[in-house]
Design a protein around this motif. Structure first.
Motif, PDB file in Angstrom:
ATOM      1  N   HIS A  16      -6.562   4.683   4.758  1.00 11.28           N
ATOM      2  CA  HIS A  16      -7.001   4.569   6.208  1.00 11.28           C
ATOM      3  C   HIS A  16      -8.601   4.852   6.119  1.00 11.28           C
ATOM      4  N   LYS A  17      -9.191   3.981   6.639  1.00 14.96           N
ATOM      5  CA  LYS A  17     -10.742   4.116   6.547  1.00 14.96           C
ATOM      6  C   LYS A  17     -11.361   3.816   7.984  1.00 14.96           C
ATOM      7  N   ARG A  18     -12.654   3.955   8.071  1.00 13.63           N
ATOM      8  CA  ARG A  18     -13.267   3.443   9.363  1.00 13.63           C
ATOM      9  C   ARG A  18     -13.624   2.022   9.133  1.00 13.63           C
ATOM     10  N   ILE A  19     -12.752   1.163   9.065  1.00 16.79           N
ATOM     11  CA  ILE A  19     -13.253  -0.168   8.651  1.00 16.79           C
ATOM     12  C   ILE A  19     -12.292  -1.071   9.855  1.00 16.79           C
ATOM     13  N   ARG A  20     -12.897  -2.444   9.714  1.00 18.89           N
ATOM     14  CA  ARG A  20     -12.266  -3.255  10.863  1.00 18.89           C
ATOM     15  C   ARG A  20     -11.118  -4.202  10.382  1.00 18.89           C
ATOM     16  N   ASN A  21     -11.169  -4.468   9.053  1.00 20.14           N
ATOM     17  CA  ASN A  21      -9.934  -5.270   8.343  1.00 20.14           C
ATOM     18  C   ASN A  21      -9.334  -4.629   7.141  1.00 20.14           C
ATOM     19  N   ILE A  22      -8.202  -5.349   6.978  1.00 19.28           N
ATOM     20  CA  ILE A  22      -7.651  -4.918   5.537  1.00 19.28           C
ATOM     21  C   ILE A  22      -8.051  -5.270   4.468  1.00 19.28           C
ATOM     22  N   TYR A  23      -8.070  -4.534   3.247  1.00 17.53           N
ATOM     23  CA  TYR A  23      -8.604  -4.961   2.087  1.00 17.53           C
ATOM     24  C   TYR A  23      -7.713  -4.433   0.880  1.00 17.53           C
ATOM     25  N   LEU A  24      -7.493  -5.504   0.038  1.00 14.48           N
ATOM     26  CA  LEU A  24      -6.706  -5.084  -1.130  1.00 14.48           C
ATOM     27  C   LEU A  24      -7.073  -5.210  -2.290  1.00 14.48           C
ATOM     28  N   ARG A  25      -6.768  -4.344  -3.279  1.00 14.19           N
ATOM     29  CA  ARG A  25      -7.574  -4.482  -4.593  1.00 14.19           C
ATOM     30  C   ARG A  25      -6.429  -4.019  -5.667  1.00 14.19           C
ATOM     31  N   VAL A  26      -6.720  -4.654  -6.720  1.00 19.10           N
ATOM     32  CA  VAL A  26      -5.821  -4.235  -7.912  1.00 19.10           C
ATOM     33  C   VAL A  26      -6.869  -4.003  -8.947  1.00 19.10           C
ATOM     34  N   LEU A  27      -6.779  -2.569  -9.346  1.00 16.98           N
ATOM     35  CA  LEU A  27      -7.868  -1.760 -10.040  1.00 16.98           C
ATOM     36  C   LEU A  27      -7.401  -1.678 -11.685  1.00 16.98           C
ATOM     37  N   PRO A  28      -8.515  -1.824 -12.575  1.00 13.54           N
ATOM     38  CA  PRO A  28      -8.419  -1.670 -13.950  1.00 13.54           C
ATOM     39  C   PRO A  28      -8.397   0.065 -13.784  1.00 13.54           C
ATOM     40  N   ASP A  30      -5.407   0.388 -15.243  1.00 13.51           N
ATOM     41  CA  ASP A  30      -3.711   0.460 -15.164  1.00 13.51           C
ATOM     42  C   ASP A  30      -3.009  -0.548 -13.988  1.00 13.51           C
ATOM     43  N   GLY A  31      -3.984  -1.367 -13.221  1.00 14.16           N
ATOM     44  CA  GLY A  31      -3.422  -2.156 -12.498  1.00 14.16           C
ATOM     45  C   GLY A  31      -2.920  -1.559 -11.214  1.00 14.16           C
ATOM     46  N   LYS A  32      -3.587  -0.359 -10.817  1.00 15.28           N
ATOM     47  CA  LYS A  32      -3.059   0.276  -9.585  1.00 15.28           C
ATOM     48  C   LYS A  32      -3.590  -0.496  -8.221  1.00 15.28           C
ATOM     49  N   VAL A  33      -2.548  -0.747  -7.345  1.00 18.17           N
ATOM     50  CA  VAL A  33      -2.747  -1.479  -6.055  1.00 18.17           C
ATOM     51  C   VAL A  33      -3.161  -0.586  -5.040  1.00 18.17           C
ATOM     52  N   LEU A  34      -4.434  -0.728  -4.478  1.00 18.25           N
ATOM     53  CA  LEU A  34      -5.020   0.135  -3.533  1.00 18.25           C
ATOM     54  C   LEU A  34      -5.148  -0.747  -2.205  1.00 18.25           C
ATOM     55  N   ILE A  35      -4.801  -0.522  -0.989  1.00 17.32           N
ATOM     56  CA  ILE A  35      -4.888  -1.085   0.195  1.00 17.32           C
ATOM     57  C   ILE A  35      -5.710  -0.377   1.154  1.00 17.32           C
ATOM     58  N   SER A  36      -6.848  -0.674   1.819  1.00 17.85           N
ATOM     59  CA  SER A  36      -7.735  -0.015   2.599  1.00 17.85           C
ATOM     60  C   SER A  36      -7.556  -0.697   4.142  1.00 17.85           C
ATOM     61  N   ALA A  37      -7.222   0.219   5.040  1.00 11.03           N
ATOM     62  CA  ALA A  37      -6.878  -0.459   6.315  1.00 11.03           C
ATOM     63  C   ALA A  37      -7.415   0.435   7.381  1.00 11.03           C
ATOM     64  N   PRO A  38      -7.602  -0.205   8.522  1.00 11.34           N
ATOM     65  CA  PRO A  38      -8.150   0.921   9.562  1.00 11.34           C
ATOM     66  C   PRO A  38      -7.254   1.861  10.128  1.00 11.34           C
ATOM     67  N   PHE A  39      -7.851   2.828  10.603  1.00 13.68           N
ATOM     68  CA  PHE A  39      -6.713   3.938  11.108  1.00 13.68           C
ATOM     69  C   PHE A  39      -5.944   3.109  12.190  1.00 13.68           C
ATOM     70  N   GLN A  60      -2.679 -10.516 -10.874  1.00 10.51           N
ATOM     71  CA  GLN A  60      -3.873  -9.600 -11.373  1.00 10.51           C
ATOM     72  C   GLN A  60      -3.426  -8.771 -12.076  1.00 10.51           C
ATOM     73  N   ILE A  61      -2.190  -7.945 -12.081  1.00 13.58           N
ATOM     74  CA  ILE A  61      -1.810  -6.795 -12.968  1.00 13.58           C
ATOM     75  C   ILE A  61      -1.449  -7.478 -14.266  1.00 13.58           C
ATOM     76  N   ILE A  62      -1.087  -8.747 -14.199  1.00 13.43           N
ATOM     77  CA  ILE A  62      -0.660  -9.480 -15.670  1.00 13.43           C
ATOM     78  C   ILE A  62      -2.061  -9.566 -16.352  1.00 13.43           C
ATOM     79  N   ARG A  63      -3.209 -10.007 -15.677  1.00 15.36           N
ATOM     80  CA  ARG A  63      -4.434 -10.258 -16.070  1.00 15.36           C
ATOM     81  C   ARG A  63      -4.937  -9.001 -16.683  1.00 15.36           C
ATOM     82  N   ILE A  64      -4.807  -7.873 -16.024  1.00 14.67           N
ATOM     83  CA  ILE A  64      -5.648  -6.597 -16.372  1.00 14.67           C
ATOM     84  C   ILE A  64      -4.603  -6.103 -17.583  1.00 14.67           C
ATOM     85  N   ASN A  65      -3.517  -6.023 -17.544  1.00 15.41           N
ATOM     86  CA  ASN A  65      -2.650  -5.560 -18.734  1.00 15.41           C
ATOM     87  C   ASN A  65      -2.950  -6.166 -19.806  1.00 15.41           C
ATOM     88  N   LYS A  66      -3.360  -7.522 -19.789  1.00 13.46           N
ATOM     89  CA  LYS A  66      -3.598  -8.483 -21.002  1.00 13.46           C
ATOM     90  C   LYS A  66      -4.890  -8.042 -21.598  1.00 13.46           C
TER      91      LYS A  66
END
Length: 232
Positions: A16-28, A30-39, A60-66
């Motif tokens: 949870h962050k001081r933001i207005r919208n929900i953001y989703l990322r899949v991170l190299p 290891d393909g970790k899924v991170l969701i940032s959302a308003p409080f 995205q996870i398949i791409r990162i693992n490959k």
């Protein structure tokens, strides 16, 4: 403590962050899924949003693992490609000038004693570049004659999203260095593709008709190239 939600068999962390919208990322890496959302966003809203993106997340996870498994260490017996053929790498450390040679089914990479990964990579990439510099001009000459066009200049680059590009106004063509690893027919398809752009700048029906006429199997080789991720 951040909350973890399950999307089928995939775990996603909510921050949870001081933001207005929900953001989703899949991170190299290891393909970790991170969701940032308003409080103020409720967990069920976040879950519905994330679940609606599940197909994209899996892709995205398949791409990162490959890509993770494709990272090169430039060590003995590692698999590398040249002109569509698979070779094992043989590394030789010598206090002599760097040399790359193909001997039987091996790419022999001669490097200075103690050469690190980046030095080995640079030596092999330079060799790939020189090879492509020699391979491309005869193809351009051949297709300039067939298509009755003229290329002013070509260059070779590492590109992340394209196998080639053309600027019709300046008659300059750019080729992806990764093409040196693909089958000769795939390289020739890109040469034809970019030179046809000197006759038709867009990918409209006229362009496709010209490709059908001059390189009838172009769709097959286009599909072949699309099966390979571009690593630049």
């Amino acid at each position: 403590m951040n909350k973890i939600i399950k999307l089928e068999d995939i775990e996603a962390e909510i921050v949870h962050k001081r933001i207005r919208n929900i953001y989703l990322r899949v991170l190299p890496p290891d393909g970790k899924v991170l969701i940032s959302a308003p409080f103020t966003t409720q967990n069920d809203v976040i879950y519905k949003f994330a679940y609606s993106k599940l197909k994209w997340i899996k892709k995205q996870i398949i791409r990162i693992n490959k890509n993770k498994h494709d990272l090169f260490q430039y060590i003995n017996l590692e698999t590398h490609y040249f002109r569509g053929r698979k070779y094992h790498l043989k590394v030789q450390e010598k206090n002599e000038s760097p040399v790359v040679q193909i001997i039987n089914n091996e790419i022999v990479l001669q490097v200075p004693d103690g050469a690190d990964i980046e030095t080995r990579r640079s030596i092999l990439q330079d060799w790939y570049h020189r090879q492509l510099e020699m391979i491309i001009p005869p193809l351009i000459n051949k297709w300039e004659s067939i298509l009755n066009v003229s290329v002013r200049r070509f260059s070779i680059r590492s590109m992340k999203t394209r196998w080639g590009s053309c600027t019709p106004k300046t008659r300059c063509i750019r080729f992806n260095l990764e093409l040196v690893k693909r089958a000769p027919e795939c390289l020739e398809y890109i040469v034809v593709h970019e030179l046809v752009h000197l006759l038709e700048a867009s990918h409209n029906s006229k362009f496709k008709s010209l490709m059908d006429r001059f390189y009838p199997k172009w769709k097959f080789y286009q599909k072949e190239l699309r099966s390979f991720p571009i690593k630049a």
